[in-house]
Design a protein around this motif. Structure first.
Motif, PDB file in Angstrom:
ATOM      1  N   SER A  82       0.815  -1.213   0.000  1.00  0.00           N
ATOM      2  CA  SER A  82       0.000   0.000   0.000  1.00  0.00           C
ATOM      3  C   SER A  82       0.853   1.270   0.000  1.00  0.00           C
ATOM      4  O   SER A  82       0.318   2.377   0.011  1.00  0.00           O
ATOM      5  CB  SER A  82      -0.919   0.009   1.229  1.00  0.00           C
ATOM      6  OG  SER A  82      -0.154  -0.023   2.424  1.00  0.00           O
ATOM      7  N   PRO A  84       2.819   4.198  -1.497  1.00  0.00           N
ATOM      8  CA  PRO A  84       2.907   4.848  -2.805  1.00  0.00           C
ATOM      9  C   PRO A  84       4.349   5.178  -3.183  1.00  0.00           C
ATOM     10  O   PRO A  84       5.214   5.339  -2.322  1.00  0.00           O
ATOM     11  CB  PRO A  84       2.080   6.125  -2.634  1.00  0.00           C
ATOM     12  CG  PRO A  84       2.093   6.404  -1.177  1.00  0.00           C
ATOM     13  CD  PRO A  84       2.207   5.076  -0.477  1.00  0.00           C
ATOM     14  N   ARG A 124      -2.138   7.545  -8.285  1.00  0.00           N
ATOM     15  CA  ARG A 124      -2.810   6.791  -9.342  1.00  0.00           C
ATOM     16  C   ARG A 124      -2.301   5.358  -9.358  1.00  0.00           C
ATOM     17  O   ARG A 124      -1.092   5.122  -9.331  1.00  0.00           O
ATOM     18  CB  ARG A 124      -2.521   7.467 -10.687  1.00  0.00           C
ATOM     19  CG  ARG A 124      -2.967   6.682 -11.907  1.00  0.00           C
ATOM     20  CD  ARG A 124      -2.491   7.382 -13.179  1.00  0.00           C
ATOM     21  NE  ARG A 124      -2.587   6.497 -14.327  1.00  0.00           N
ATOM     22  CZ  ARG A 124      -1.967   6.703 -15.477  1.00  0.00           C
ATOM     23  NH1 ARG A 124      -1.199   7.766 -15.634  1.00  0.00           N
ATOM     24  NH2 ARG A 124      -2.100   5.852 -16.473  1.00  0.00           N
ATOM     25  N   ASP A 125      -3.208   4.391  -9.387  1.00  0.00           N
ATOM     26  CA  ASP A 125      -2.827   2.987  -9.471  1.00  0.00           C
ATOM     27  C   ASP A 125      -2.487   2.632 -10.910  1.00  0.00           C
ATOM     28  O   ASP A 125      -3.263   2.922 -11.831  1.00  0.00           O
ATOM     29  CB  ASP A 125      -3.959   2.088  -8.985  1.00  0.00           C
ATOM     30  CG  ASP A 125      -4.226   2.226  -7.493  1.00  0.00           C
ATOM     31  OD1 ASP A 125      -3.272   2.560  -6.762  1.00  0.00           O
ATOM     32  OD2 ASP A 125      -5.372   2.012  -7.067  1.00  0.00           O
ATOM     33  N   ILE A 126      -1.327   2.007 -11.100  1.00  0.00           N
ATOM     34  CA  ILE A 126      -0.929   1.568 -12.436  1.00  0.00           C
ATOM     35  C   ILE A 126      -0.536   0.092 -12.401  1.00  0.00           C
ATOM     36  O   ILE A 126      -0.279  -0.485 -11.343  1.00  0.00           O
ATOM     37  CB  ILE A 126       0.231   2.408 -13.002  1.00  0.00           C
ATOM     38  CG1 ILE A 126       1.516   2.191 -12.183  1.00  0.00           C
ATOM     39  CG2 ILE A 126      -0.138   3.888 -13.084  1.00  0.00           C
ATOM     40  CD1 ILE A 126       2.767   2.706 -12.879  1.00  0.00           C
ATOM     41  N   ASP A 127      -0.492  -0.485 -13.595  1.00  0.00           N
ATOM     42  CA  ASP A 127      -0.080  -1.874 -13.754  1.00  0.00           C
ATOM     43  C   ASP A 127       1.441  -1.975 -13.723  1.00  0.00           C
ATOM     44  O   ASP A 127       2.156  -1.008 -13.993  1.00  0.00           O
ATOM     45  CB  ASP A 127      -0.562  -2.431 -15.095  1.00  0.00           C
ATOM     46  CG  ASP A 127      -2.029  -2.185 -15.360  1.00  0.00           C
ATOM     47  OD1 ASP A 127      -2.797  -2.085 -14.384  1.00  0.00           O
ATOM     48  OD2 ASP A 127      -2.405  -2.093 -16.551  1.00  0.00           O
ATOM     49  N   ASP A 218      -2.573   1.459 -17.301  1.00  0.00           N
ATOM     50  CA  ASP A 218      -3.642   1.083 -16.368  1.00  0.00           C
ATOM     51  C   ASP A 218      -4.768   0.320 -17.067  1.00  0.00           C
ATOM     52  O   ASP A 218      -5.916   0.383 -16.643  1.00  0.00           O
ATOM     53  CB  ASP A 218      -4.189   2.313 -15.660  1.00  0.00           C
ATOM     54  CG  ASP A 218      -4.724   3.372 -16.615  1.00  0.00           C
ATOM     55  OD1 ASP A 218      -4.722   3.130 -17.842  1.00  0.00           O
ATOM     56  OD2 ASP A 218      -5.137   4.437 -16.132  1.00  0.00           O
ATOM     57  N   GLY A 289      -2.993  -2.704 -11.425  1.00  0.00           N
ATOM     58  CA  GLY A 289      -2.992  -1.939 -10.185  1.00  0.00           C
ATOM     59  C   GLY A 289      -1.959  -2.360  -9.171  1.00  0.00           C
ATOM     60  O   GLY A 289      -2.203  -2.314  -7.968  1.00  0.00           O
ATOM     61  N   VAL A 291       0.888  -1.000  -8.277  1.00  0.00           N
ATOM     62  CA  VAL A 291       1.570   0.032  -7.499  1.00  0.00           C
ATOM     63  C   VAL A 291       0.808   1.344  -7.628  1.00  0.00           C
ATOM     64  O   VAL A 291       0.179   1.610  -8.660  1.00  0.00           O
ATOM     65  CB  VAL A 291       3.036   0.209  -7.962  1.00  0.00           C
ATOM     66  CG1 VAL A 291       3.113   0.770  -9.374  1.00  0.00           C
ATOM     67  CG2 VAL A 291       3.824   1.095  -7.008  1.00  0.00           C
ATOM     68  N   ARG A 292       0.860   2.150  -6.571  1.00  0.00           N
ATOM     69  CA  ARG A 292       0.284   3.490  -6.612  1.00  0.00           C
ATOM     70  C   ARG A 292       1.419   4.491  -6.796  1.00  0.00           C
ATOM     71  O   ARG A 292       2.374   4.500  -6.024  1.00  0.00           O
ATOM     72  CB  ARG A 292      -0.493   3.791  -5.331  1.00  0.00           C
ATOM     73  CG  ARG A 292      -0.962   5.231  -5.235  1.00  0.00           C
ATOM     74  CD  ARG A 292      -2.201   5.363  -4.387  1.00  0.00           C
ATOM     75  NE  ARG A 292      -3.355   4.809  -5.079  1.00  0.00           N
ATOM     76  CZ  ARG A 292      -4.612   5.092  -4.763  1.00  0.00           C
ATOM     77  NH1 ARG A 292      -4.886   5.918  -3.760  1.00  0.00           N
ATOM     78  NH2 ARG A 292      -5.613   4.552  -5.426  1.00  0.00           N
TER      79      ARG A 292
END
Length: 302
Positions: A82, A84, A124-127, A218, A289, A291-292
């Motif tokens: 969790s 970031p 922002r959550d990304i792949d 994303d 998702g 990593v943020r």
């Protein structure tokens, strides 16, 4: 969210820019009310251990100050947690930051943006891509481009990017298509001849070469760019187009959008985020998702 955050610094990034960038980034974060702790490492393994410790201790964010090599290390520490990730991109290539529309070589602006994201949007959550236990954020490269990396890394002279220009010339002289075995999304295995295969979570590698120009970070999918069997003359014609992404329209180039890919070829090393990953074969999976990142929800870039 704790107000204590961690600066993860590579002091040698970008010919020493990392050391100079830490202070303005830290000042911007402190001005926003955060307590900043700096983490350095004696080497990559020690730096990664310290980053893992900071994440495990509950740091409010891990802010990586350096180039794509340090971003790669930082991803190993924060992916699947969790915590970031902030990006202060001051390296040579900075492809991870470019793909996200983040400031490049402007540490004060990057620090201020990270602070604003922590206070407002949360990021922002990304792949991310994953190969075994290794995560990557931008592009996994194999084939002609990875052989250029291999050769450049073996060269002791000249220094800087010029040695990679010489490595390109040397690899062109020895150029031959590579027999690959690929499997997309668990489908039937296929035998192909290809110049290179690039697996893109992000759009660019090599400091702005848009090898996977249509990739989105994303959407839960890789963009896999396959440059098929072609002559040396065709490669010389197509290669400069990579900087604008216009190579994708060439008949020798195909793009596949997949969540997993298996790659096999003899004598080919894979690189991810510019760092050696290991010899093929390998299986890469896109993890949605994972990593943020401290940026706006869709702030610029892809």
């Amino acid at each position: 969210m704790t107000s204590e955050i961690t600066l993860f610094v590579n002091p040698t990034a970008g010919g020493g820019r990392g050391a100079h960038a830490a202070q303005p980034a830290a000042s911007a974060l402190r001005d926003a009310g955060f307590s900043v702790r700096t983490v350095l490492g004696e080497d990559a393994d020690d730096a990664l251990r310290r980053a893992h410790e900071a994440v495990a201790a509950g740091t409010g964010a891990l802010i990586a100050v350096g180039g794509d090599g340090l971003m790669s290390l930082a991803l190993q520490a924060v992916a699947g947690t969790s915590t970031p990730l902030g990006v202060v991109a001051v390296g040579t290539g900075n492809d991870f930051a470019r793909a996200l529309g983040l400031p490049v070589r402007d540490p004060a602006a990057a620090g201020a943006l990270a602070a604003r994201a922590l206070k407002e949007s949360g990021g922002r959550d990304i792949d991310l891509g994953r190969v075994g236990e290794r995560w990557f954020g931008s592009v996994l490269a194999s084939g002609f481009d990875s052989r250029v990396n291999d050769r450049g890394n073996r060269m002791r002279f000249p220094g800087g990017r010029f040695k990679y220009d010489l490595a390109i010339l040397a690899e062109l002289a020895a150029f031959a298509p590579i027999p690959y075995r690929i499997r997309l999304d668990g489908g039937a295995a296929r035998e192909i001849e290809a110049t290179l295969i690039a697996v893109g979570n992000g759009t660019t590698y090599g400091g702005g070469m848009r090898i996977c120009a249509g990739a989105e970070m994303d959407d839960g999918l890789f963009d896999v760019t396959v440059v098929g069997e072609c002559s040396r003359a065709t490669l010389l014609k197509v290669f400069p187009k990579v900087y604008k992404g216009t190579h994708l329209s060439h008949p020798a180039v195909t793009v596949h959008r997949v969540s997993t890919i298996e790659l096999a070829a003899t004598g080919v090393t894979a690189y991810a985020d510019g760092e050696p990953l290991g010899a093929l074969p390998l299986t890469a999976a896109c993890v949605p998702g994972a990593v943020r990142v401290l940026t706006g929800p869709r702030a610029g870039g892809i």
